[in-house]
Design an enzyme around this catalytic site. Structure first.
Site, short mmCIF file in Angstrom:
data_model
loop_
_atom_site.label_atom_id
_atom_site.label_comp_id
_atom_site.label_asym_id
_atom_site.label_seq_id
_atom_site.Cartn_x
_atom_site.Cartn_y
_atom_site.Cartn_z
N CYS A 132 -5.33 -0.69 -18.08
CA CYS A 132 -4.47 -1.44 -17.15
C CYS A 132 -3.97 -2.73 -17.80
O CYS A 132 -3.29 -3.52 -17.18
CB CYS A 132 -5.21 -1.74 -15.85
SG CYS A 132 -6.79 -2.55 -16.09
N ARG B 48 -0.21 -5.30 1.27
CA ARG B 48 0.93 -5.54 0.36
C ARG B 48 2.24 -5.64 1.14
O ARG B 48 3.08 -6.48 0.86
CB ARG B 48 1.01 -4.43 -0.69
CG ARG B 48 -0.13 -4.48 -1.67
CD ARG B 48 0.13 -3.58 -2.85
NE ARG B 48 -1.10 -3.00 -3.36
CZ ARG B 48 -1.18 -2.31 -4.48
NH1 ARG B 48 -0.11 -2.11 -5.22
NH2 ARG B 48 -2.32 -1.81 -4.88
N LYS C 111 -4.85 8.77 -10.68
CA LYS C 111 -4.32 7.71 -11.54
C LYS C 111 -5.31 6.56 -11.75
O LYS C 111 -5.14 5.75 -12.64
CB LYS C 111 -2.96 7.19 -11.04
CG LYS C 111 -2.99 6.32 -9.81
CD LYS C 111 -1.58 5.96 -9.39
CE LYS C 111 -1.53 5.15 -8.13
NZ LYS C 111 -1.91 3.76 -8.26
N ASP C 112 -6.36 6.49 -10.91
CA ASP C 112 -7.39 5.46 -11.08
C ASP C 112 -8.47 5.87 -12.08
O ASP C 112 -9.35 5.07 -12.41
CB ASP C 112 -8.09 5.16 -9.74
CG ASP C 112 -7.19 4.44 -8.75
OD1 ASP C 112 -6.22 3.81 -9.20
OD2 ASP C 112 -7.45 4.53 -7.53
N ARG D 197 -13.90 5.76 -1.42
CA ARG D 197 -13.73 4.36 -1.07
C ARG D 197 -13.39 4.29 0.43
O ARG D 197 -13.01 5.29 1.03
CB ARG D 197 -12.59 3.74 -1.87
CG ARG D 197 -12.87 3.64 -3.34
CD ARG D 197 -11.59 3.31 -4.11
NE ARG D 197 -11.04 2.02 -3.70
CZ ARG D 197 -9.76 1.68 -3.85
NH1 ARG D 197 -8.89 2.52 -4.37
NH2 ARG D 197 -9.34 0.48 -3.46
N ARG E 261 3.12 -1.72 -15.84
CA ARG E 261 4.04 -0.58 -16.00
C ARG E 261 5.26 -0.75 -15.10
O ARG E 261 6.40 -0.58 -15.55
CB ARG E 261 3.29 0.72 -15.65
CG ARG E 261 4.17 1.97 -15.60
CD ARG E 261 3.39 3.15 -15.09
NE ARG E 261 2.94 2.99 -13.71
CZ ARG E 261 3.71 3.21 -12.65
NH1 ARG E 261 4.98 3.60 -12.80
NH2 ARG E 261 3.24 3.04 -11.43
N ARG E 262 5.01 -1.11 -13.84
CA ARG E 262 6.12 -1.30 -12.90
C ARG E 262 6.92 -2.55 -13.25
O ARG E 262 8.15 -2.53 -13.25
CB ARG E 262 5.58 -1.39 -11.47
CG ARG E 262 5.07 -0.06 -10.94
CD ARG E 262 4.31 -0.21 -9.65
NE ARG E 262 3.93 1.10 -9.10
CZ ARG E 262 2.96 1.30 -8.22
NH1 ARG E 262 2.25 0.27 -7.78
NH2 ARG E 262 2.68 2.51 -7.78
N LYS E 263 6.21 -3.63 -13.56
CA LYS E 263 6.87 -4.91 -13.84
C LYS E 263 7.88 -4.78 -14.98
O LYS E 263 9.05 -5.17 -14.83
CB LYS E 263 5.80 -5.95 -14.20
CG LYS E 263 6.38 -7.29 -14.66
CD LYS E 263 5.27 -8.28 -15.03
CE LYS E 263 5.85 -9.60 -15.49
NZ LYS E 263 4.81 -10.62 -15.74
N ARG F 206 -1.90 -7.76 -4.94
CA ARG F 206 -2.89 -6.68 -4.87
C ARG F 206 -3.22 -6.42 -3.42
O ARG F 206 -2.76 -7.10 -2.53
CB ARG F 206 -4.17 -7.09 -5.62
CG ARG F 206 -4.12 -6.79 -7.12
CD ARG F 206 -5.51 -6.86 -7.71
NE ARG F 206 -6.40 -5.88 -7.10
CZ ARG F 206 -7.72 -6.00 -7.06
NH1 ARG F 206 -8.30 -7.05 -7.57
NH2 ARG F 206 -8.45 -5.06 -6.50
#
Length: 301
Positions: A240, A153, A80-81, A8, A129-131, A147
């Site tokens: 996700c 960010r 992790k993606d 990317r 997951r973080r939230k 995002r």
């Protein structure tokens, strides 16, 4: 020999790819490398949260297609993606040494850690997951969806008047921005995403020459830890859409794996730990997933 490496185009993706190329060059000075930037669906659609535009694979499918079409020889991703299964004809080569797998807080000036934050503080993250782990520890926080790349960010702290944001330590370290990290979450407070901090180097299945090249930078410890965490991901069929995490450490000659799984609303959140043999990391991940799913079915809160 010339090797085309697909990635990317974000600053972090290019930093990671160039790190991999530097490591490979060190051990294979005779090889010439070329970087090819490929736009993915996840890059093109920035205004929606990830769970609204599809599943895991949003940042990899277009790159994988070029690998299958032999437009590139190697693809470098954040592990992790990566979805739990790869397209037919592709596989991972050896995983290089992992960066710090923890999550971190980047805070507005004046705050030092999560306990410093005032009641009702606004924290930005696009990850369930973080939230839900944040809310488990601090139910008073207001979680704001964000995002974008690292710089975007961080800018949102000012632009959207946030008190802080959550990011992966690995990205901040690789981007050379550690001075902006306010707080590292202990893994027992915030279970990381499976394989967070590790890089995935994807190749064509029967490309033995490229496999041998990439395996020159393989790290056995990282390989075992990541295999266990991805075994958990496969076992819970993670996406996700739900909060899900896994973190593996090596204790003596054993693996110690912690898994997190919950529902979309975060009202159910199960965390369990299991130890097992370093020889069969994927089996350990799948076994822990079965235990977690069983407890999830019987969850009483």
């Amino acid at each position: 020999m010339k090797v085309v490496v697909g990635t990317r185009g974000s600053k972090l993706a290019l930093t990671q790819t160039n790190w991999v190329i530097d490591q490979l060059k060190e051990r294979n000075p005779q090889v010439e490398f070329e970087v090819k930037i490929i736009k993915t669906k996840g890059d093109l659609i920035q205004h929606l949260s990830l769970d609204k535009i599809g599943d895991k694979g949003l940042f990899v499918k277009e790159i994988e297609q070029q690998l299958l079409d032999k437009e590139i020889d190697i693809a470098v991703h954040s592990m992790k993606d990566m979805p739990s299964t790869l397209p037919a004809g592709l596989r991972f080569a050896g995983t290089p040494e992992r960066e710090d797998p923890r999550d971190v807080l980047i805070l507005k000036e004046g705050y030092k850690n999560i306990d410093d934050l005032p009641r009702g503080a606004k924290i930005g993250t696009g990850s369930k997951r973080r939230k839900y782990q944040l809310l488990k520890y601090r139910p008073d926080l207001e979680i704001v969806p964000i995002r974008g790349n690292i710089d975007t960010r961080i800018q949102k702290i000012k632009d959207e008047n946030l008190d802080g944001i959550v990011l992966a330590a690995a990205g901040m370290i690789r981007a050379g921005m550690t001075e902006q990290i306010s707080y590292y979450f202990p893994v027992d407070l915030m279970v990381p995403a499976p394989a967070q901090g590790a890089l995935a180097i994807e190749i064509r299945e029967n490309d033995l020459e490229i496999e041998s090249l990439v395996n020159s930078i393989k790290d056995e410890v990282t390989q075992a830890r990541v295999a266990a965490e991805r075994g958990f991901l496969i076992g819970v069929n993670g996406s996700c859409h739900v909060p899900m995490g896994a973190y593996c450490e090596i204790v003596g000659d054993q693996l110690k794996l912690t898994g997190l799984y919950g529902n979309e609303e975060g009202s159910k959140l199960v965390i369990k730990t299991l130890e097992g043999s370093i020889e069969s990391p994927i089996d350990l991940g799948v076994e822990l997933a079965q235990l977690v799913l069983k407890e999830y079915e019987n969850y009483e809160g």
